[in-house]
Design a protein around this motif. Sequence first.
Motif, PDB file in Angstrom:
ATOM      1  N   MET A 176       0.841  -1.036  -0.010  1.00 40.47           N
ATOM      2  CA  MET A 176       0.065   0.069  -0.205  1.00 40.47           C
ATOM      3  C   MET A 176       0.787   1.320   0.228  1.00 40.47           C
ATOM      4  SD  MET A 176      -2.775   1.371  -0.013  1.00 40.47           S
ATOM      5  CE  MET A 176      -4.269   1.295   0.907  1.00 40.47           C
ATOM      6  N   THR A 177       0.590   2.251  -0.970  1.00 41.95           N
ATOM      7  CA  THR A 177       1.544   3.390  -0.957  1.00 41.95           C
ATOM      8  C   THR A 177       0.379   4.671  -0.668  1.00 41.95           C
ATOM      9  OG1 THR A 177       2.736   2.469  -2.662  1.00 41.95           O
ATOM     10  CG2 THR A 177       2.752   4.841  -2.494  1.00 41.95           C
ATOM     11  N   ARG A 178       0.961   5.469   0.231  1.00 34.87           N
ATOM     12  CA  ARG A 178       0.118   6.805   0.503  1.00 34.87           C
ATOM     13  C   ARG A 178       0.773   7.989   0.054  1.00 34.87           C
ATOM     14  NH1 ARG A 178       0.556   9.548   5.352  1.00 34.87           N
ATOM     15  NH2 ARG A 178       1.582   7.670   6.201  1.00 34.87           N
ATOM     16  N   HIS A 179       0.281   8.758  -0.867  1.00 31.53           N
ATOM     17  CA  HIS A 179       0.792  10.097  -1.251  1.00 31.53           C
ATOM     18  C   HIS A 179       0.341  11.350  -0.424  1.00 31.53           C
ATOM     19  CE1 HIS A 179       0.966   7.057  -4.704  1.00 31.53           C
ATOM     20  NE2 HIS A 179       1.982   7.714  -5.014  1.00 31.53           N
ATOM     21  N   THR A 180       1.153  12.066  -0.165  1.00 29.54           N
ATOM     22  CA  THR A 180       0.767  13.182   0.672  1.00 29.54           C
ATOM     23  C   THR A 180       1.109  14.574   0.126  1.00 29.54           C
ATOM     24  OG1 THR A 180       1.121  11.978   2.646  1.00 29.54           O
ATOM     25  CG2 THR A 180       0.928  14.226   2.820  1.00 29.54           C
ATOM     26  N   ILE A 181       0.129  15.475  -0.262  1.00 28.62           N
ATOM     27  CA  ILE A 181       0.320  16.900  -0.497  1.00 28.62           C
ATOM     28  C   ILE A 181       0.273  17.619   0.742  1.00 28.62           C
ATOM     29  CG2 ILE A 181      -0.378  18.610  -1.738  1.00 28.62           C
ATOM     30  CD1 ILE A 181      -1.080  16.811  -4.026  1.00 28.62           C
ATOM     31  N   VAL A 182       1.224  18.213   1.279  1.00 29.81           N
ATOM     32  CA  VAL A 182       1.317  18.951   2.366  1.00 29.81           C
ATOM     33  C   VAL A 182       0.422  20.167   2.432  1.00 29.81           C
ATOM     34  CG1 VAL A 182       2.793  19.877   4.453  1.00 29.81           C
ATOM     35  CG2 VAL A 182       3.574  17.785   3.002  1.00 29.81           C
ATOM     36  N   ALA A 208       5.637  13.843  -0.663  1.00 29.39           N
ATOM     37  CA  ALA A 208       5.826  12.682  -0.188  1.00 29.39           C
ATOM     38  C   ALA A 208       5.040  11.190  -0.493  1.00 29.39           C
ATOM     39  CB  ALA A 208       5.778  12.839   1.539  1.00 29.39           C
ATOM     40  N   ALA A 209       5.539  10.327  -0.548  1.00 34.26           N
ATOM     41  CA  ALA A 209       4.854   8.958  -0.812  1.00 34.26           C
ATOM     42  C   ALA A 209       5.602   7.976   0.507  1.00 34.26           C
ATOM     43  CB  ALA A 209       5.299   8.566  -2.148  1.00 34.26           C
ATOM     44  N   VAL A 210       4.846   7.275   1.059  1.00 32.34           N
ATOM     45  CA  VAL A 210       5.041   6.366   2.039  1.00 32.34           C
ATOM     46  C   VAL A 210       4.548   4.964   1.563  1.00 32.34           C
ATOM     47  CG1 VAL A 210       4.580   5.675   4.285  1.00 32.34           C
ATOM     48  CG2 VAL A 210       4.771   8.108   3.909  1.00 32.34           C
ATOM     49  N   VAL A 211       5.489   4.043   1.592  1.00 38.98           N
ATOM     50  CA  VAL A 211       4.968   2.755   1.153  1.00 38.98           C
ATOM     51  C   VAL A 211       4.962   2.000   2.390  1.00 38.98           C
ATOM     52  CG1 VAL A 211       5.974   0.778  -0.331  1.00 38.98           C
ATOM     53  CG2 VAL A 211       6.400   3.200  -0.949  1.00 38.98           C
ATOM     54  N   GLU A 212       4.069   1.052   2.752  1.00 43.29           N
ATOM     55  CA  GLU A 212       3.852   0.391   3.851  1.00 43.29           C
ATOM     56  C   GLU A 212       5.020  -0.947   3.966  1.00 43.29           C
ATOM     57  OE1 GLU A 212       1.641   1.100   6.212  1.00 43.29           O
ATOM     58  OE2 GLU A 212       0.799   2.718   4.948  1.00 43.29           O
ATOM     59  N   THR A 213       5.383  -1.104   5.064  1.00 40.13           N
ATOM     60  CA  THR A 213       6.381  -2.454   5.293  1.00 40.13           C
ATOM     61  C   THR A 213       5.720  -3.488   4.881  1.00 40.13           C
ATOM     62  OG1 THR A 213       6.024  -1.508   7.723  1.00 40.13           O
ATOM     63  CG2 THR A 213       7.715  -2.661   7.249  1.00 40.13           C
ATOM     64  N   GLY A 214       6.766  -4.472   4.185  1.00 38.14           N
ATOM     65  CA  GLY A 214       6.243  -5.734   3.720  1.00 38.14           C
ATOM     66  C   GLY A 214       6.019  -5.740   2.152  1.00 38.14           C
ATOM     67  N   THR A 220      15.118   8.376 -13.633  1.00 37.88           N
ATOM     68  CA  THR A 220      15.320   7.373 -12.643  1.00 37.88           C
ATOM     69  C   THR A 220      13.978   7.241 -11.560  1.00 37.88           C
ATOM     70  OG1 THR A 220      16.168   8.835 -10.822  1.00 37.88           O
ATOM     71  CG2 THR A 220      17.727   7.792 -12.260  1.00 37.88           C
ATOM     72  N   ALA A 221      13.759   6.013 -11.590  1.00 36.47           N
ATOM     73  CA  ALA A 221      12.344   5.583 -10.655  1.00 36.47           C
ATOM     74  C   ALA A 221      12.308   4.844  -9.507  1.00 36.47           C
ATOM     75  CB  ALA A 221      11.334   5.357 -11.743  1.00 36.47           C
ATOM     76  N   THR A 222      11.519   4.941  -8.627  1.00 36.18           N
ATOM     77  CA  THR A 222      11.327   3.892  -7.671  1.00 36.18           C
ATOM     78  C   THR A 222       9.725   3.503  -7.657  1.00 36.18           C
ATOM     79  OG1 THR A 222      12.850   5.315  -6.117  1.00 36.18           O
ATOM     80  CG2 THR A 222      11.474   3.771  -5.092  1.00 36.18           C
ATOM     81  N   ALA A 223       9.675   2.130  -7.661  1.00 32.63           N
ATOM     82  CA  ALA A 223       8.321   1.476  -7.828  1.00 32.63           C
ATOM     83  C   ALA A 223       7.844   0.611  -6.826  1.00 32.63           C
ATOM     84  CB  ALA A 223       8.253   1.173  -9.260  1.00 32.63           C
ATOM     85  N   VAL A 224       6.885   0.361  -6.502  1.00 31.51           N
ATOM     86  CA  VAL A 224       6.308  -0.910  -5.707  1.00 31.51           C
ATOM     87  C   VAL A 224       6.183  -1.995  -6.773  1.00 31.51           C
ATOM     88  CG1 VAL A 224       4.268  -1.558  -4.633  1.00 31.51           C
ATOM     89  CG2 VAL A 224       5.085   0.712  -4.157  1.00 31.51           C
ATOM     90  N   VAL A 225       6.382  -3.179  -6.224  1.00 27.40           N
ATOM     91  CA  VAL A 225       6.282  -4.240  -7.145  1.00 27.40           C
ATOM     92  C   VAL A 225       5.042  -5.153  -6.347  1.00 27.40           C
ATOM     93  CG1 VAL A 225       7.285  -6.444  -8.131  1.00 27.40           C
ATOM     94  CG2 VAL A 225       8.706  -4.452  -7.791  1.00 27.40           C
ATOM     95  N   PRO A 226       3.838  -5.147  -7.000  1.00 22.73           N
ATOM     96  CA  PRO A 226       2.810  -5.511  -6.490  1.00 22.73           C
ATOM     97  C   PRO A 226       3.048  -7.047  -6.328  1.00 22.73           C
ATOM     98  CG  PRO A 226       2.061  -4.813  -8.368  1.00 22.73           C
ATOM     99  CD  PRO A 226       3.633  -4.575  -8.226  1.00 22.73           C
TER     100      PRO A 226
END
Length: 132
Positions: free
Chosen positions: A1-7, A19-25, A126-132
């Motif tokens: 699960m990823t949560r994007h935040t606009i402050v 910011a983007a927060v990627v949940e543990t696991g 360059t990129a960082t991505a979640v691998v579902p």
Amino acid sequence: MTRHTIVPSLFPPPGYAHAAVVETGTRVAFLAGSVPLDADGELVGPGDPVAQAHQVVANLDEALHAIGSGLPHVVATTVYVVAHDPADLARVWDVVRTCGLSEGPHTSTLVGVACLGYTGQLVEITATAVVP
């Protein structure tokens, strides 16, 4: 699960999140710079940053699919553009913003640089991505 935040207390970013927060696991992939070369190693779009941006995104998408991910799962990018004119940066950013990156606004940095690794290269991501 990823949560994007606009402050809310910061200036609203144009088409990206602070910011983007990627949940543990969650599996996360860090991708090397995607460049505007075709499968034969030929530069696509000489002198045209928009054409190069489209090729870079296509190559990024191909790399993401190879690892079981895709553009909607990108959480962060750094976009490098050989440019002295902010209008060139904006034209490349329009490609990035509309190409399907991220389910929500991804975190991103857009940087104007003097040169990149390949002769004639104007764009790299360059990129960082979640691998579902």
